[in-house]
Structure formats: structure tokens, C-alpha cells
Enzyme design. Structure first.
Site, PDB file in Angstrom:
ATOM      1  N   LYS A 185      45.355  33.515  51.087  1.00  0.00           N
ATOM      2  CA  LYS A 185      45.524  34.356  49.873  1.00  0.00           C
ATOM      3  C   LYS A 185      44.229  34.477  49.072  1.00  0.00           C
ATOM      4  CE  LYS A 185      48.154  34.608  45.532  1.00  0.00           C
ATOM      5  NZ  LYS A 185      47.303  34.191  44.427  1.00  0.00           N
ATOM      6  N   HIS A 221      43.897  37.698  42.448  1.00  0.00           N
ATOM      7  CA  HIS A 221      44.444  36.716  41.522  1.00  0.00           C
ATOM      8  C   HIS A 221      44.837  37.394  40.200  1.00  0.00           C
ATOM      9  CE1 HIS A 221      44.419  32.186  41.970  1.00  0.00           C
ATOM     10  NE2 HIS A 221      44.891  32.268  40.742  1.00  0.00           N
TER      11      HIS A 221
HETATM   12  C1  FMN Z   1      50.379  32.232  34.940  1.00  0.00           C
HETATM   13  C2  FMN Z   1      49.800  32.425  36.301  1.00  0.00           C
HETATM   14  C3  FMN Z   1      49.577  31.310  37.103  1.00  0.00           C
HETATM   15  C4  FMN Z   1      49.076  31.485  38.401  1.00  0.00           C
HETATM   16  N1  FMN Z   1      48.917  30.386  39.207  1.00  0.00           N
HETATM   17  C5  FMN Z   1      48.539  30.558  40.499  1.00  0.00           C
HETATM   18  C6  FMN Z   1      48.534  29.461  41.386  1.00  0.00           C
HETATM   19  O1  FMN Z   1      48.859  28.331  41.032  1.00  0.00           O
HETATM   20  N2  FMN Z   1      48.142  29.698  42.679  1.00  0.00           N
HETATM   21  C7  FMN Z   1      47.774  30.950  43.128  1.00  0.00           C
HETATM   22  O2  FMN Z   1      47.451  31.117  44.312  1.00  0.00           O
HETATM   23  N3  FMN Z   1      47.800  32.007  42.287  1.00  0.00           N
HETATM   24  C8  FMN Z   1      48.179  31.843  40.998  1.00  0.00           C
HETATM   25  N4  FMN Z   1      48.247  32.928  40.168  1.00  0.00           N
HETATM   26  C9  FMN Z   1      47.915  34.274  40.691  1.00  0.00           C
HETATM   27  C10 FMN Z   1      49.169  34.949  41.270  1.00  0.00           C
HETATM   28  O3  FMN Z   1      49.600  34.320  42.436  1.00  0.00           O
HETATM   29  C11 FMN Z   1      48.944  36.434  41.597  1.00  0.00           C
HETATM   30  O4  FMN Z   1      47.857  36.529  42.490  1.00  0.00           O
HETATM   31  C12 FMN Z   1      48.660  37.300  40.365  1.00  0.00           C
HETATM   32  O5  FMN Z   1      49.501  36.908  39.301  1.00  0.00           O
HETATM   33  C13 FMN Z   1      48.922  38.771  40.705  1.00  0.00           C
HETATM   34  O6  FMN Z   1      48.527  39.610  39.667  1.00  0.00           O
HETATM   35  P1  FMN Z   1      49.561  40.236  38.603  1.00  0.00           P
HETATM   36  O7  FMN Z   1      50.113  39.076  37.832  1.00  0.00           O
HETATM   37  O8  FMN Z   1      48.709  41.093  37.724  1.00  0.00           O
HETATM   38  O9  FMN Z   1      50.599  40.991  39.354  1.00  0.00           O
HETATM   39  C14 FMN Z   1      48.735  32.780  38.862  1.00  0.00           C
HETATM   40  C15 FMN Z   1      48.961  33.879  38.040  1.00  0.00           C
HETATM   41  C16 FMN Z   1      49.502  33.718  36.780  1.00  0.00           C
HETATM   42  C17 FMN Z   1      49.743  34.932  35.942  1.00  0.00           C
END
Ligand code: FMN
Length: 392
Positions: free
Chosen positions: A250, A274
């Protein structure tokens, strides 16, 4: 919750009112000057789909499949750490939805419930997301725990070699463990609904914390701004040997990286930036999707997130080359707006919208959606339409 949600934007607005500013900003915020987060959705908005008519679309199904697994929806939930900060018990709510809808739920390394508990409640629909954290022993233990807990899919996140600067978190003094000062106390006191619910939950279960760390036998503590730079090419090779289930990587945007990851035996590539929370200067993720599809070919499964806020976005991502889509903040806003009910409303809303858009482009199932649904696909351009007519 009491208030009806008609869009993810509604959910975001309610969440903004209900959550302490520090918690809302943790979810909503991005890195740098935060331009990429908006650009992600704007770039998907730019895509046009071609309406098709006189197709009987009265029977439509949202069922799909990815990595050999049957799913009830063409989308699932992206890994997000510390969901318990959006609403107490959020990981349980997510797991219940995953089981009810046969929907993949990506469980973060930093989840607020243990990976074992979540997969049990999700009835096997959880996928585990791994950060190559600083302690190799801890990482190996997590991989083995995921295998022992019957996870089918492991996702290695590779776009966090450097912790990003998130200005809102710095300004709010957001940290683990929580730092208490006047600013934080006032923030909590002025959001009594969230604070009382969190307090009641904490009295029964303890304060929300990254439970996979708390239950590790390696005595590892969660450091939010730790580097995850252990994730390099040789780590990926070692992980491929250690993990016998499906492996997804990812946070990929460059097609050369995608080709190399494919050649190393990954089962799917997860195209994502992300949600704009890492390199703010990166291209919108949807732009990388098309390039990566062309580079790795049609048989390599692609998963997509970053900026998906409605069903139209889901269909556009599928038409641009994704085999499956993940919701990030959209789900978190639902949780913040109304806990499990808000989450369920958001998933219902995006499901209805996806189904409606599918019908309007003459498609009955998500797996039938491909690039010919894009308005600018060669088969839909005037020259082709004209030459097609001349041939008749
Ligand atoms: C509050 C929050 C925590 C996140 N924590 C992680 C995580 O622990 N691991 C990870 O691979 N991505 C993490 N992400 C990224 C998400 O997996 C994802 O890629 C991202 O939220 C997608 O974009 P969008 O929220 O604009 O749709 C996080 C995103 C948010 C908003």
C-alpha cells in the site's frame, strides 16, 4: 445522532461539531499546506463517465470479488490507526459492518482493539495492515499473530518512511500518550457528548490506545512519529517469504515501483497517497492509478484509495483501473458524526450512489466496469462513433 446525513460532507460537518477539535483535526488533517487531500477528490471529480441507454439495469448487484474473496460491496474500509478517537468503540462498529456487509476492513497496526478481536467480530473479513516499525521482533510477532488469527490478507504500508509534519496536530498538541493542558481540557469540555461517551467507554475498557502494541510480548510502545523506513526492498522479500497468505503493498504511486513489487510476488498493489497525509507534493492518487494499470497489466489486482467521497467516485476509480476501492476519511466522518449509526449511514449512502451511477452507465455489476465507461475512452470519442456509423 438525530440528524439525517445526505452526503459525506454532511457527515464531516456533524463530526466537526461533535468531536473535540484535536480529534477532528487528527482525522481531517493532512501534511504540509494540506492541498493534496482536496486535489485527490478534485481529480476524481474531473473524470467524466459516459451514460449508456436502453440497457435493462433494473437488476443490479454490488457484489464483487478481490484476491479470490467474495465481497458484498466493491469497496471496503482503508486501514486507519486509532479509530477509537473518532468515537469510542469505533473498531467494533467497523468490524460489525464488515461482517454484516461482507466488506473487507483493513485493520491498522495502530488499531484501538487487538487484531485478533477485530477479525473475530468481522467474521474473517478483516485484512491486517503492517507498518515496518522500528522493532523487527515486534513486526515479526505481528505477522505471526495475523496468521494465527486466520487473516487471509496482509497489507504492507510503504509510504511512511518519514513521519510527515501535520501542522494542525502540532498546533493542537496532539500526542500519544495524551498531553493534558488548559487547551486540551477546554477542547474536551466544550464537546461534552464525545467526552462523556469516551469517559464512559474508558471506565469499562481503558483509554483508547494502540492495542496491538499494548498486547505485544515484545514490550514495544507506540511512537506516533516513528519512522517506518525498515520497509525497504529486502524487507519486502523477507516478508513475502514469511507471510503465506495474500500480500498487498500500500502507498504506491510510481509505475516502476509497481512493476518491481509485482515481480517480487505481491498479490495486489494498493495505489494511494495516504489521503494526502504523507507527501503533500505527490500527484493525486487517481492519476497514478491509470499509469500503474498500464504498467502492470490487466491481471494484477489494483486497490485504490485517497479522496473517495461518494458512489460516483467509487465507479470512476473502478473505470480508471481499480479492482477494489477503500474508504478512508469518509468512514471516519460517519463515525464522528454518529458512531456506528453514522458509519452505517455513510456506507448505505455510498452503496446507493454506486448502484445508481452503475445503472446510469448501463452496468449491472462492479466487475463489469472498465475503461470503456470513461467518456474520453477511444471507443466513446466522436471519430470512433463516426467510423462505427460509416461501417454500418
Ligand atoms: C485518521 C487516519 C489514520 C490513518 N492511519 C493509517 C494507518 O494506520 N495505516 C495506513 O496504512 N494508512 C492510514 N491512513 C491512511 C488511509 O489508509 C487511507 O490511505 C487514506 O485515509 C485515504 O484517503 P482519504 O481519507 O482522503 O479517502 C490513515 C488515514 C486517516 C484519515
Amino acid at each position: 445522532m438525530g440528524k439525517q446525513l445526505f452526503s459525506v460532507d454532511d457527515a464531516r460537518r456533524h463530526a466537526r461539531k461533535r468531536l473535540p477539535r484535536m480529534m477532528f483535526d487528527f482525522i481531517d488533517g493532512s501534511s504540509g499546506d494540506e492541498t493534496l487531500c482536496g486535489l485527490n477528490s478534485a481529480a476524481i471529480d474531473e473524470i467524466r463517465l459516459m451514460p449508456r441507454v436502453l440497457v435493462d439495469v433494473s437488476e443490479r448487484s454490488l457484489s464483487s470479488s478481490i484476491l479470490g474473496l467474495e465481497t458484498g460491496l466493491p469497496f471496503g474500509i482503508a486501514p486507519m490507526g486509532m479509530c477509537g478517537l473518532a468515537w469510542p468503540g469505533a473498531d467494533r462498529d467497523l468490524a460489525i459492518e464488515a461482517a454484516r456487509r461482507r466488506m473487507p476492513l483493513c485493520v491498522s497496526t495502530a488499531s484501538s482493539m487487538t487484531l485478533e478481536q477485530i477479525n473475530e467480530i468481522a467474521e474473517g473479513h478483516a485484512w491486517f495492515q503492517l507498518y515496518a516499525d522500528q522493532s523487527g521482533d515486534f513486526v515479526n510477532e505481528l505477522v505471526d499473530r495475523a496468521a494465527a488469527a486466520a487473516y487471509d490478507v496482509l497489507i504492507l504500508t510503504v509510504d511512511v518512511p518519514i513521519p510527515s509534519v501535520r501542522l494542525r496536530d502540532l498546533r493542537n498538541g496532539f500526542a500519544f500518550p495524551m498531553r493534558w493542558g488548559l487547551q486540551q481540557l477546554w477542547d474536551f469540555a466544550s464537546h461534552p457528548h464525545w467526552s462523556m461517551a469516551t469517559l464512559a467507554h474508558a471506565l469499562r475498557n481503558g483509554m483508547p490506545r494502540p492495542m496491538n502494541y499494548a498486547t505485544s510480548s515484545n514490550n514495544t510502545t507506540f511512537v506516533r512519529n516513528a519512522s517506518r523506513a525498515q520497509a525497504n526492498w529486502s524487507f519486502l522479500a523477507t516478508l513475502r517469504d514469511r507471510w503465506h497468505g495474500k500480500l498487498v503493498v500500500k502507498g504506491v504511486q510510481h509505475s516502476d515501483d509497481a512493476i518491481r513489487i509485482k515481480s517480487m510476488g505481491a498479490d495486489a498493489i494498493y495505489v494511494s497517497n495516504h489521503g494526502g497525509r504523507q507527501l503533500n507534493a505527490a500527484p493525486p492518487a487517481i492519476e497514478s492509478l491509470l499509469e500503474i494499470k498500464q504498467a502492470v497489466g490487466p491481471t494484477m489486482p489494483l486497490i485504490f484509495d485517497s479522496g473517495v467521497r461518494n458512489g460516483e467516485h467509487v465507479v470512476k476509480a473502478l473505470a480508471t483501473g481499480a479492482d477494489f476501492v477503500m474508504l478512508g476519511r469518509s468512514a471516519m466522518y460517519g463515525l464522528g458524526a454518529g458512531g456506528g449509526t453514522g458509519l452505517s449511514d455513510v456506507i448505505d449512502m455510498i452503496s446507493r450512489e454506486t448502484s445508481a451511477v452503475m445503472g446510469l452507465i448501463g452496468q449491472q455489476r462492479p466487475n463489469m466496469i472498465d475503461e470503456t465507461c470513461l467518456a474520453n475512452h477511444a471507443s466513446n470519442l466522436p471519430n470512433n462513433v463516426m467510423s462505427g456509423r460509416a461501417a454500418e
